[in-house]
Write a protein that holds these residues in place. Structure first.
Motif, mmCIF file in Angstrom:
data_model
loop_
_atom_site.group_PDB
_atom_site.id
_atom_site.type_symbol
_atom_site.label_atom_id
_atom_site.label_comp_id
_atom_site.label_asym_id
_atom_site.label_seq_id
_atom_site.Cartn_x
_atom_site.Cartn_y
_atom_site.Cartn_z
ATOM 1 N N THR A 50 45.713 -99.795 55.858
ATOM 2 C CA THR A 50 44.795 -100.198 56.916
ATOM 3 C C THR A 50 43.422 -99.692 56.527
ATOM 4 N N PHE A 69 40.489 -99.069 51.973
ATOM 5 C CA PHE A 69 41.759 -99.089 52.696
ATOM 6 C C PHE A 69 42.552 -97.839 52.378
ATOM 7 N N GLN A 153 50.854 -107.536 52.333
ATOM 8 C CA GLN A 153 50.008 -107.637 53.516
ATOM 9 C C GLN A 153 48.910 -108.639 53.211
ATOM 10 N N THR A 154 48.568 -109.469 54.176
ATOM 11 C CA THR A 154 47.464 -110.406 54.026
ATOM 12 C C THR A 154 46.455 -110.138 55.128
ATOM 13 N N LEU A 155 45.215 -109.921 54.734
ATOM 14 C CA LEU A 155 44.137 -109.625 55.674
ATOM 15 C C LEU A 155 43.182 -110.819 55.737
ATOM 16 N N TYR A 156 42.847 -111.232 56.937
ATOM 17 C CA TYR A 156 41.921 -112.345 57.164
ATOM 18 C C TYR A 156 40.676 -111.776 57.838
ATOM 19 N N ILE A 157 39.550 -111.810 57.123
ATOM 20 C CA ILE A 157 38.329 -111.177 57.594
ATOM 21 C C ILE A 157 37.208 -112.217 57.604
ATOM 22 N N HIS A 172 37.693 -109.160 62.137
ATOM 23 C CA HIS A 172 38.934 -109.877 61.844
ATOM 24 C C HIS A 172 38.783 -111.338 62.224
ATOM 25 N N LYS A 178 42.738 -118.410 61.334
ATOM 26 C CA LYS A 178 43.793 -118.169 60.333
ATOM 27 C C LYS A 178 44.536 -119.470 60.041
#
Length: 192
Positions: A50, A69, A153-157, A172, A178
């Motif tokens: 995170t 992270f 893990q997939t992060l969408y920013i 986010h 998304k």
């Protein structure tokens, strides 16, 4: 008298059999609860990344996206690999950046790693002092050496761009965004 004795033995055998069955069922339930608790504990201890500080775009020679992270899990993470895809939020153009990054060192509990993504592809917009919003999709893949499992893990920013030379916020992406991003990837044949 022999019939009474046989009935008594028969009842005793029946009571013993029922008691044994109850003990067997109790033992099975205990094993199930123990295995479930062990699985929950194992999942709770796995590495998990995170960011403690919000990711941000910083302006250097060219804009760069910086994300620190941290492994907040109990177990270390090894073989960390990331793929970063940066593209305009209008979802009409090809990505400006697709980078892959592999880290050779372990990342123990509470240790951090920094991901820097160069945004040279938007330098022309930067000189105009206004930059349209961009999405950053970051895929992290890593292993837990203790339980020998791999995780992703997939992060969408979303970076809101620049206005009048001022760097706007990064946050986010929303759920609807998304879904649009996933469609964009399908249409452009981009694999994560």
């Amino acid at each position: 008298m022999s019939k009474k004795k046989n009935k008594l033995i028969s009842y005793s055998n029946m009571i013993a059999t029922v008691g044994t069955a109850i003990l067997a069922v109790t033992a099975l339930i205990t094993v199930y609860i123990t295995v479930s608790a062990w699985n929950e504990e194992r999942e709770a201890n796995r590495p998990y990344f995170t960011f403690k500080d919000s990711p941000e775009v910083v302006l250097r020679e060219s804009p760069e996206f910086e994300m620190v992270f941290t492994n907040v899990g109990e177990h270390p993470a090894v073989s960390l690999w990331s793929k970063s895809i940066v593209f305009q939020a209008g979802l009409k153009e090809k990505p400006v950046t697709i980078d892959e990054y592999a880290l050779v060192n372990d990342i123990p509990k509470n240790a951090s790693a920094t991901l820097l993504i160069s945004l040279e592809g938007i330098n022309k917009q930067k000189t105009l002092k206004d930059v349209l919003p961009y999405f950053f999709v970051i895929v992290l893949r890593y292993e837990d050496p203790i339980i020998n499992e791999s995780f992703e893990q997939t992060l969408y920013i979303k970076w809101n761009g620049m206005k009048g030379g001022e760097i706007l916020t990064t946050n986010h992406a929303e759920e609807a965004e998304k879904e649009q991003i996933i469609q964009y990837f399908k249409q452009n044949k981009i694999n994560l």
